[in-house]
Design an enzyme around this catalytic site. Structure first.
Site, short mmCIF file in Angstrom:
data_model
loop_
_atom_site.label_atom_id
_atom_site.label_comp_id
_atom_site.label_asym_id
_atom_site.label_seq_id
_atom_site.Cartn_x
_atom_site.Cartn_y
_atom_site.Cartn_z
N ARG B 206 0.85 -1.19 0.00
CA ARG B 206 0.00 0.00 0.00
C ARG B 206 0.89 1.23 0.00
NH1 ARG B 206 -5.33 -2.09 1.83
NH2 ARG B 206 -5.08 -4.23 1.10
N GLU B 208 0.68 4.16 0.88
CA GLU B 208 0.04 5.22 1.68
C GLU B 208 1.11 6.18 2.18
OE1 GLU B 208 -2.02 2.68 4.36
OE2 GLU B 208 -3.80 2.57 3.08
N ARG B 214 -0.18 2.12 12.91
CA ARG B 214 -0.90 0.89 12.55
C ARG B 214 -0.75 0.48 11.09
NH1 ARG B 214 -7.36 1.88 12.55
NH2 ARG B 214 -7.21 1.88 14.81
N HIS B 215 -0.03 1.27 10.29
CA HIS B 215 0.11 0.95 8.87
C HIS B 215 1.56 0.65 8.49
CE1 HIS B 215 -3.79 3.14 8.74
NE2 HIS B 215 -4.06 2.21 7.85
N GLU B 358 -9.26 -2.55 14.23
CA GLU B 358 -9.72 -3.43 13.16
C GLU B 358 -8.56 -4.31 12.72
OE1 GLU B 358 -9.46 -1.97 9.23
OE2 GLU B 358 -9.27 -4.14 9.04
N SER B 361 -10.90 -7.09 7.37
CA SER B 361 -12.09 -6.79 6.59
C SER B 361 -12.47 -8.07 5.86
CB SER B 361 -11.82 -5.69 5.57
OG SER B 361 -11.94 -4.44 6.18
N ARG B 409 -0.15 -6.54 12.18
CA ARG B 409 -1.05 -5.80 13.05
C ARG B 409 -1.62 -6.71 14.14
NH1 ARG B 409 -6.04 -2.10 10.95
NH2 ARG B 409 -4.39 -0.95 9.88
#
Lengths: 435, 435
Positions: B206, B208, B214-215, B358, B361, B409
């Site tokens: 990712r 980002e 958390r990433h 979370e 998903s 995570r």
């Protein structure tokens, strides 16, 4: 409405003779014979022949449910058929598949088969190849776990190549230049400092322009590294035990897949034969009259050497040892002379040949910091570009070595699949980026 | 000369009381007390205190060999110490480590710790975190194998993103534009057509820009997809069983690692509580006075909802269900109205919260070709860009769903590690491409 019966798989049918069962799967094939309908349902465990009449059958590959009675039937696949009591289309196919799944052959239009891979991958032989690979990988992990290894996960985005600068795919990493990792070489060595014995199962990348039947641009590498060894003999002994464990598991679990593909699972000798590279080149020249080019073995020499060991020792495997430095990267540990000094020509690197093809490169690595810096200089590499690599060798790295096996190449060779692309679900090659 | 004794590991010492053993490992710490030397040897299985005198001790982190006699000693780590009879440096460290390995703490200079990761990763807590992750991943595979799943390996070089166009790392693929895969979403769905139930353990990417605790830009994704389901309830039920199996294995195998990190392994309820997203938002607002922004749960709402279920049901886990289409990608299966038509607002997508964050998903995916094309239109995506994706849905894809867990995570949250980067051996973030 969904039947309230639990789902039964094809392979469970023998336990249900005379009973009514509920099957789900894909409509593999269908045939009408004067009012009697034969449909073949394919589920993950095999094919079931179902017999009915008056059914509205959808296109092939639709997912369907059959409720019916199990009856012994010697001519049906698996020895049982199901007499349809009710039939339901779960999801209809909206087009006929571009290729008839039951009739596919790899050797017919191989590019077309790969173009339509999203559906051709459902073929029984395609599935068998990927199933064998999954079992092979599971056996790899399972055996290494019993020998005290720990699984690791290392970066595939790297700032430089482990094997040098060639054949790297460039990535734009937030504007900084980066590359896809060719191998977890450096990282698995670092992790020997943590867990002593490590392995990784992960994709690696080679931007090789040429397309051959034995290369993929993205493949699954089974990587191993172990510390506190005496020499590369410890590495080869481990690999010997590992291969034996893998083949054992394949014999237990994949006999139907090997039968379907007409392939046999090799026996692994308790001690795989070894021959130094220089002797191997000489043997091939003297016995078969093949002049070997380069500094390594060429593909024909690999084939002939394998033939020799199959004929003389009944072994499908042979370790080719003591590779020259010229054919090995800078981190290969040199062979030692009788006085303990490094040999200027030879390394403790080896290849493993299986049925005529190299499936592994391995060996002992340099663990001594000074020796590593000397090797980098001798290879005329820029030490600055390798600082990240050499850093860890300041901190007492024990003698260590390892190897890597290309999962698809081993799978293909085991199963007699001529092109390694068919041993990967969605291969990437020079011209293929989809599906 | 190497002793001819076989190597003994720290954890095997109790079986050798009174005997002479050979240990190998890293010199973790050393202390001189008026002629008596204490050295702590670290091997993969723990720490051994060794006592000697007159030894020429090398720098910390050197790899060393100790031959000596095992003696019970209540104050030594593990209850035994070794009285040194002979000592050998296998590979000397040539520099003192930049950080004292036995004294490292994650909260002191985290960037420095990551800069020197090649050696700081040897720390006991660092090792414990990666060991727990390896066991977690092994338990993931093991449980899914017992439920008839097959492991797959899918491309990480793709021509388009599965989740849309954002946050992709571009690759130069022989001059053609390509990207690093954000998720194996499409490919695991295709493979449901082959093996019905599949999983993959592989890196995903990712791009980002923002750096949060958390990433990660590269992480290990534990991906699952299963076919022939009735609804997302089957997916959640599987994930519930899977989590129970994972925690069971961690209890069996990782108690020392959890103790070292001061963390506890959660109990997984037989039926993890579920709450629809809209009700969850309302609950958090009414009970805690927190106004939830956006269409999802914000981090504070996740924390409060987890607190609620911990307090009222004693559960560290909660499924948040029935996500709105606006918060889900185009392939999420819509919730069905009582008459069987698709609900315009809600999906069968869910998130799983664990201890306030979370970790998954998941949900049911669209399997019907016409419904998928309608969804692509409703999301205002270009159908041409998704042709590779929609193709397979022409061929009878059964109802299916799945989920993905970020291994780092989950590991970090299990172990109380505040920043997810410490749950990966060599993390990649906005500014970190090495080591």
């Amino acid at each position: 409405m969904t039947s309230t019966l639990p789902r039964t798989l094809t392979r469970e049918l023998p336990q249900h003779e005379g009973q009514t069962v509920r099957l789900q799967g894909f409509l593999h094939a269908r045939r009408d014979l004067g009012g009697v309908q034969f449909l073949v349902l394919r589920d993950v465990s095999g094919l079931t022949q179902c017999v009915g009449s008056g059914l509205e059958l959808p296109l092939a590959e639709s997912s369907v449910e059959v409720v019916g009675r199990v009856k012994a039937h010697p001519k049906a696949p698996g020895g049982f058929e199901v007499q349809v009591e009710s039939f339901r289309v779960i999801t209809p196919a909206v087009e006929a598949p571009p290729v008839e799944i039951p009739k596919m052959e790899w050797n017919v239009n191989p590019e077309t088969m790969l173009d339509y891979r999203v559906v051709t991958v459902r073929g029984l032989k395609e599935r068998a190849a990927l199933k064998v690979q999954a079992e092979l990988v599971a056996a790899f992990r399972e055996h290494l776990n019993t020998e005290g290894f720990t699984e690791i996960s290392t970066p595939k985005i790297v700032s430089a190549g482990a094997e040098g600068g060639a054949n790297l795919f460039p990535i734009d990493y937030f504007g900084a230049p980066a590359y896809l990792a060719q191998s977890p070489q450096l990282y698995k060595q670092i992790m020997v400092g943590v867990f002593e014995r490590v392995y990784e199962v992960a994709p690696v990348y080679r931007a090789e322009e040429h397309a051959t039947s034995r290369h993929l641009n993205e493949y699954l590498s089974l990587d191993v590294e172990l510390g506190f060894i005496e020499s590369e003999e410890d590495v080869m002994a481990l690999q010997n035990r590992l291969l034996a464990a893998i083949m054992e598991r394949l014999k237990e679990r994949c006999a139907p897949e090997f039968a379907l593909l007409g392939a046999t699972i090799p026996d692994v000798p308790a001690h795989i034969p070894r021959i130094p590279l220089m002797e191997a080149r000489q043997l091939v020249t003297e016995k078969y009259g093949h002049a070997v080019g380069g500094k390594d073995l060429d593909p024909e020499a690999e084939r002939l050497l394998s033939q020799h060991y199959a004929e003389t020792e009944g072994s499908d495997f042979v370790f080719v040892t003591k590779y020259p430095r010229a054919a090995r990267p800078f981190y290969a540990h040199p062979e030692l002379n009788a006085d303990g000094t490094p040999n200027a020509e030879l390394t403790r690197g080896y290849d493993l040949l299986f049925r005529g093809i190299e499936i592994t490169s391995g060996g002992q690595r340099i663990h001594d910091h000074a020796m590593l810096l000397e090797s980098i200089a001798a290879y005329k590499l820029r030490p600055e570009s390798l600082e990240g690599y050499t850093e860890v060798f300041k901190y007492g790295m024990p003698p260590h070595g390892g190897f890597a096996i290309g999962a698809e190449r081993l799978t293909a060779k085991l199963l007699g699949i001529a092109n390694v692309r068919y041993a990967r679900a969605f291969p990437r090659d020079r011209h293929r980026l989809t599906p």
